[in-house]
Each structure stands twice: as structure tokens, then as C-alpha cells.
Design an enzyme around this catalytic site. Sequence first.
Site, mmCIF file in Angstrom:
data_model
loop_
_atom_site.group_PDB
_atom_site.id
_atom_site.type_symbol
_atom_site.label_atom_id
_atom_site.label_comp_id
_atom_site.label_asym_id
_atom_site.label_seq_id
_atom_site.Cartn_x
_atom_site.Cartn_y
_atom_site.Cartn_z
ATOM 1 N N GLU A 1 29.269 39.226 39.378
ATOM 2 C CA GLU A 1 30.038 38.290 38.541
ATOM 3 C C GLU A 1 29.523 36.859 38.637
ATOM 4 O O GLU A 1 29.491 36.273 39.727
ATOM 5 C CB GLU A 1 31.525 38.349 38.943
ATOM 6 N N LYS B 1 43.102 39.257 42.494
ATOM 7 C CA LYS B 1 41.751 39.715 42.110
ATOM 8 C C LYS B 1 40.742 38.606 42.380
ATOM 9 O O LYS B 1 39.645 38.844 42.863
ATOM 10 C CB LYS B 1 41.751 40.117 40.632
ATOM 11 N N ASP C 1 33.260 48.384 54.384
ATOM 12 C CA ASP C 1 33.964 49.254 53.445
ATOM 13 C C ASP C 1 34.868 48.420 52.520
ATOM 14 O O ASP C 1 35.959 47.996 52.914
ATOM 15 C CB ASP C 1 34.777 50.257 54.285
ATOM 16 N N HIS D 1 32.505 29.497 33.562
ATOM 17 C CA HIS D 1 32.140 30.902 33.520
ATOM 18 C C HIS D 1 31.102 31.147 32.437
ATOM 19 O O HIS D 1 30.079 31.774 32.656
ATOM 20 C CB HIS D 1 33.410 31.704 33.232
HETATM 21 C C1 MEV Z 1 38.098 36.266 37.521
HETATM 22 O O1 MEV Z 1 37.206 37.174 38.077
HETATM 23 C C2 MEV Z 1 39.149 35.844 38.538
HETATM 24 C C3 MEV Z 1 40.252 34.927 38.007
HETATM 25 O O2 MEV Z 1 40.859 35.565 36.880
HETATM 26 C C4 MEV Z 1 41.254 34.726 39.108
HETATM 27 C C5 MEV Z 1 42.535 34.045 38.689
HETATM 28 O O3 MEV Z 1 42.910 34.121 37.511
HETATM 29 O O4 MEV Z 1 43.178 33.473 39.581
HETATM 30 C C6 MEV Z 1 39.694 33.632 37.519
#
Ligand code: MEV
Length: 433
Positions: free
Chosen positions: A86, A264, A280, A378
Site C-alpha cells: 500500500e 485497519k 504471523d 495517497h
Molecule cells: C487506509 O488503508 C487506512 C485508513 O482508511 C485508516 C483510517 O481511515 O483511519 C486511512
Amino acid sequence: MNNLEKTSKLPGFYKLPVKERLKIIKDFAGLTREETDAIEKNGSLSIFAANNMIENVIGTYELPLGIACNFLINNKEYLIPMATEEPSVVAAASNSAKIIRQSGGFFTNSTKPIMIGQIQFSGIKNISHSKQIILENKQKLLDYANEQGILVQFGGGAKEIEVKIIPTQHFGDLLVVHLFVDCCDAMGANAVNTICEAVSVKIKEFLKQGTIGFRIISNLATERLVRSRATIKKELLKEDTINKILMGYEFASNDAYRAATHNKGIMNGIVAATLACGNDTRAVEAGAHSWASISGKYLPLTKYEKDNIGNLCISIELPLALGIVGGSTKVHPIAQANLKIIGAKTARELAEVFASLGLAQNFAALRAIATEGIQKGHMKLHSRNIAISAGAKNEEQIIKIVSQMTEEKNISLKKAKEIFEKMQEKGFEPSNL
Ligand code: MEV
């Protein structure tokens, strides 16, 4: 590089050619020629090693390996290798760590590396009685567990026993023994499973009834918790930004849809470092998400608050079952080199570094979403990938395609292809930069 001059603050690191970056990391961590070769060359994981790691091997699979810079944790400098597909993740972690080090860095603590092994029995008539029989024989069972010889020599091993009664719909009450095992510097799955399988037989001898069922480690590692915190001085952020970040945190605290994405983002960092160190990732993910919902409500793994003078105080707590010995840490040459780059002396220290990385990653995401939005940074990085997908073969072509897409505010594969094709028509000659 001696300890006095050892710093993870590497301004301009991102602008250097890959070879020069690796040279800096080599000096920082004292990597050997074999270790830098492993990192540099494709296929550093030999087919021989791969074929002994999993089944039906046909090759190896690679990912970019980046270094998160600027981490100051408990006043020690850390560079953290991250393997991820990513874009933005490594840059985001490094940026957060840069801000956080200006406020003194991260401070961490953790529990002992205790994992829980579960031993399940069914078909026990007098279950409450049986529970007591197991507890009466606790010391004998612990001694038997530790006679298996695993971990005890390192000061770890089985330390405690707990017995639970779990009602089921179709199989009556199950009797479940929890064996608490100090895994020292190992992740512990193999050791715990071996101990559970052995001890189950001994328990059956005491019970004289019932059927042995599942004997396996639990990935909900509630006894192996790690914590990290940082204070971000209010001067380093606008008050409005701090408030928006706090609102974003409260949003996550009260909405599972947002909390899942919040967490995430944390795992973007932790999983990338876990993978880079040959650990792991699924165990880490399972532990983190089950911990996030342990109250019955799925919650963020981090906490955000303001102190009495308006600084932003951020913290994280989660279970992290990591090892610096065993598993593929010893088999995978790059995992070994990456562990050396981090320089953690114990699995606990490694977990504390990873928790800090997760916290940094989360702060970066919240800050970006609260201000310019996540897509700006991004897409800037993603646009390079798009340029490559469109056919760009070198840095010069990438820069040309990316700048034109940015200028025209149209970052898409269609646009990139259009620009690339025009470049080809005009006979754009790469100058082998
Ligand atoms: C993207 O990989 C992760 C985010 O969506 C985390 C978040 O929204 O806090 C940017």
C-alpha cells in the site's frame, strides 16, 4: 556507527536512490554483506528454504520493503522495516513519528509474554466437581507441562491454570482448561500447542472420564498486552485540527463501521512490520480485532484525549503475539536482517515498537482525514503506480506522466495511458536517469 550518533531521523532519506538508502540502513544496524545482499537481490528466500516452509511450493512472492524513520521510543532510536503493497503507509508512519519525536517520542510498557492454551473436554457428568479436581492438581499439571522441556530453560513455561465451563447448544457443557504459558521470546504457538496436547492426557487421567477435544492456542492474547503513548504538543497542530481528530476518534468509538477502518489503519503499520519480521500476521490481526470487541462492542484500539493545557495525548493498547526466535524468523534471511535493523533484544521490546508504529499510523490517518483528506497524499503516491501500469519504464517517464495528471487534476489509468501514448508518438526518449 556508534550509539551516540545513531539516529532514526533521516531527513531526505526518501529522496535518495535505493542503494544509498540501504547503505544508511546497513551502517545504522551493522548489517553484514549477506544481509544486505538478501535485502537487495530478488529471490533472497531460496526455493530450498521456501519449500521447507510451506507445501506445494512453486516459487516465492515479493513485496516492497520500506523503512519507517524517525521513531524515538523510550528515548531509543528505531528504524522499522515494513513490507506492504500500500502506498503512503511508510511515509505516513515516518511523518507521524517525526512530529511525535518533537514532543519527546513514544513511551511504552507491556505485560509478560503470556499466551493461553485451551484444552477442551466434553461428556463430563459432574462438571463442577471435575473443575475442582483439576484445580486441586494444578501444581502437578504445571510441573508436567514444564517437564515437556519447552520454554522452561529460558525462564518461561506454564505458569497458571484456569478452568471454565462453556455451555453449548448441542453438546452440553464443555469443560475448558486455560493454560497460561510464558512464551519468552517466541510467538509461542508451537510450544503452547505441544504443551496442551501433552497436558490434556494428564488431565484425563485425573478426571477418569470425558473426551479430550480441542487442544490449541488462543489468539485472543489478553495476557500479552502491549501499550504505547505519546503526547503531541499543541504548538505542533492547529487547535481546529486537534478538535477534528478528537471528533474522528469519538466517531470511531461509537460506530463500528468507522472503528473497523480506524483499526485497519493501525494494522496497516503493525501487519507490515510483522510481515517484514517473518512473524504471523494472522495471529496478530485475530488478536487485535478480538481484543477490540472484548467489551461486547467493537472499539478503536487507540485512545485520544486532550491534557489540561491542550496537548493531544494519544495511546494504544492491544495484544501482540510476536517472536524474535522460532517460526520463519530464523529461516527467512530478510526477516532476520529486519529484526536486526529494529534491534529489539526481546519479543516484548519488538511488540512495544510495533504498538508505537500502529499508533503513529493511526495518528497519521486521523490527521490527514481531519485536514486535507486522505486522497491527496495517497493519490500522489498512487499516481506513480498508475504511471507504471500505463507503461512508464523509468523515473523520467513516471515524473512526466505524474506531473501532467496532477496538473490536469485527473489521476486515472485512462489519462496515464493517453499521456504515455502521446509521449511514444512524439518519440520521447528516456534518458536513463
Ligand atoms: C487506509 O488503508 C487506512 C485508513 O482508511 C485508516 C483510517 O481511515 O483511519 C486511512
